[in-house]
Motif scaffolding. Structure first.
Motif, short mmCIF file in Angstrom:
data_model
loop_
_atom_site.label_atom_id
_atom_site.label_comp_id
_atom_site.label_asym_id
_atom_site.label_seq_id
_atom_site.Cartn_x
_atom_site.Cartn_y
_atom_site.Cartn_z
N ARG A 64 0.83 -1.21 0.00
CA ARG A 64 0.00 0.00 0.00
C ARG A 64 0.87 1.26 0.00
O ARG A 64 0.59 2.21 -0.71
CB ARG A 64 -0.93 0.00 1.22
CG ARG A 64 -1.88 1.16 1.26
CD ARG A 64 -2.93 1.03 2.34
NE ARG A 64 -2.53 0.36 3.56
CZ ARG A 64 -2.03 1.00 4.63
NH1 ARG A 64 -1.87 2.30 4.60
NH2 ARG A 64 -1.71 0.31 5.70
N ARG A 65 1.95 1.24 0.78
CA ARG A 65 2.85 2.40 0.82
C ARG A 65 3.62 2.56 -0.48
O ARG A 65 3.97 3.66 -0.87
CB ARG A 65 3.82 2.25 1.99
CG ARG A 65 3.16 2.26 3.35
CD ARG A 65 2.78 3.61 3.78
NE ARG A 65 3.93 4.28 4.33
CZ ARG A 65 3.85 5.37 5.04
NH1 ARG A 65 2.70 5.92 5.28
NH2 ARG A 65 4.92 5.94 5.49
N ALA A 66 3.92 1.45 -1.16
CA ALA A 66 4.66 1.52 -2.41
C ALA A 66 3.82 2.15 -3.53
O ALA A 66 4.36 2.75 -4.45
CB ALA A 66 5.11 0.13 -2.83
N ARG A 67 2.51 2.00 -3.45
CA ARG A 67 1.63 2.57 -4.47
C ARG A 67 1.47 4.07 -4.33
O ARG A 67 1.08 4.74 -5.26
CB ARG A 67 0.24 1.92 -4.39
CG ARG A 67 0.22 0.55 -5.03
CD ARG A 67 -1.15 -0.02 -4.98
NE ARG A 67 -1.17 -0.83 -3.76
CZ ARG A 67 -2.25 -1.20 -3.09
NH1 ARG A 67 -3.41 -0.83 -3.51
NH2 ARG A 67 -2.16 -1.93 -2.03
N LYS A 68 1.79 4.62 -3.16
CA LYS A 68 1.63 6.07 -2.93
C LYS A 68 2.69 6.86 -3.63
O LYS A 68 3.75 6.57 -3.89
CB LYS A 68 1.65 6.40 -1.45
CG LYS A 68 0.38 5.99 -0.78
CD LYS A 68 0.40 6.45 0.66
CE LYS A 68 -0.90 6.10 1.34
NZ LYS A 68 -0.93 6.56 2.69
#
Length: 68
Positions: A64-68
């Motif tokens: 989820r953090r990588a998609r930001k």
């Protein structure tokens, strides 16, 4: 009183970077603590289930953090 709010927010930020991640981990630990002693499984499986759940939470949070 604004300075106190700022101090508390900074202190919280030292220990909790992602509140959603922290809450999810605490919920998983609580669920394991409440449920696993009452489930009739061998002594090996509660540790595996605890680890698998925490690993899944970590992978989900990282993706989820990588998609930001």
């Amino acid at each position: 009183m604004v300075w106190l709010r700022t101090v508390v927010r900074e202190f919280y930020g030292l220990f909790v970077d992602d509140g959603r991640f922290a809450v999810t981990v605490v919920i998983w630990l609580g669920a394991c603590w409440l449920i696993l002693p009452h489930v009739a499984v061998g002594a090996f499986w509660p540790g595996v289930l605890l680890f698998a759940g925490l690993a899944a939470i970590l992978v989900e949070n990282a993706s989820r953090r990588a998609r930001k």
